[in-house]
Design a protein around this motif. Sequence first.
Motif, PDB file in Angstrom:
ATOM      1  N   SER A  20       0.838  -1.204   0.000  1.00  0.00           N
ATOM      2  CA  SER A  20       0.000   0.000   0.000  1.00  0.00           C
ATOM      3  C   SER A  20       0.874   1.254   0.000  1.00  0.00           C
ATOM      4  O   SER A  20       0.551   2.246  -0.663  1.00  0.00           O
ATOM      5  N   GLU A  24       1.036   4.197  -2.983  1.00  0.00           N
ATOM      6  CA  GLU A  24       0.848   5.624  -2.714  1.00  0.00           C
ATOM      7  C   GLU A  24       2.043   6.449  -3.182  1.00  0.00           C
ATOM      8  O   GLU A  24       1.889   7.528  -3.752  1.00  0.00           O
ATOM      9  N   GLU A  78      -5.754  -2.393  -2.682  1.00  0.00           N
ATOM     10  CA  GLU A  78      -4.905  -1.215  -2.605  1.00  0.00           C
ATOM     11  C   GLU A  78      -3.469  -1.620  -2.882  1.00  0.00           C
ATOM     12  O   GLU A  78      -2.594  -1.544  -2.006  1.00  0.00           O
ATOM     13  N   ARG A  79      -3.232  -2.128  -4.090  1.00  0.00           N
ATOM     14  CA  ARG A  79      -1.858  -2.475  -4.444  1.00  0.00           C
ATOM     15  C   ARG A  79      -1.651  -2.297  -5.932  1.00  0.00           C
ATOM     16  O   ARG A  79      -2.596  -2.204  -6.718  1.00  0.00           O
TER      17      ARG A  79
END
Lengths: 163, 100
Positions: A20, A24, A78-79
């Motif tokens: 994650s 970001e 979320e990757r």
Amino acid sequence: MTATSRPFIIQQEGALLSNSRLLELARAVTERGAKFRFYATGGSMAPLIRDGDILTIQPLDGAPGLGDVVAFLCSGHERMAVHRIIGSRKDAYLVRGDAAGQSDGWVPRSRLLGKIIHIRRGEQRIRFGLGPERRAIALLSRLNLMNTFLAPARLAVRWGRKS
Amino acid sequence: MSDEIQGGAIYVPSDDVVSREIEGELILVPIAAGVGDLDDALFTLNETGKAIWKQLDGKRTVKDIAEELTKEYAADGGRIEADVFGLIAELVSRRILVRK
């Protein structure tokens, strides 16, 4: 913050980032228009990309093409993943890992972070799979022929390790 | 040009740094030659460093930041001022902050 806590900066290893965090940071850097360099994990793009290889993502300038290896946001997770474009239609791309059993499905352009332009393994630059042959690889992948194509190479590697 | 941090100066993040708060931590990625390189270096600020970083709004001087944090944390002003000056000096030395 207490008066006794000292501010300090931790310099950390990029290789130790969680998925994650990696995602970001990739977004933050590529949104700035800069390239992003990071360590690959996993084997879905073997033999082109191996665990520990250093990949460079370049933000997209125009539409990516057949055979391009792209970094994208995985659906529902979320990757970030790095796989190859094996098909395209208006504003969406069919993506699949070279060693994956099935495709990732159609990925909208909005989920693409950029294109892989450089792969480094130790001191060596890996070029095969990013050049003109990438289109042929995409076609083999689309026709589910990658295993047939890669099996002899994998056997050779295995025999090489045993001897 | 002196490297000493001036209390009346304003320091801002360099254009060559990307910062993101992720899972409660502030991570800084320097961009050198157009590349954000995790193979090279990235930095994490701890809670105190994060509190100071958030004050760098391009309007507050170093002294303003120290005073603001002293009020906010009701702590020893001398110690906080030393921490603020120390962190800003370190970030300037790493070219993460530049003088406005």
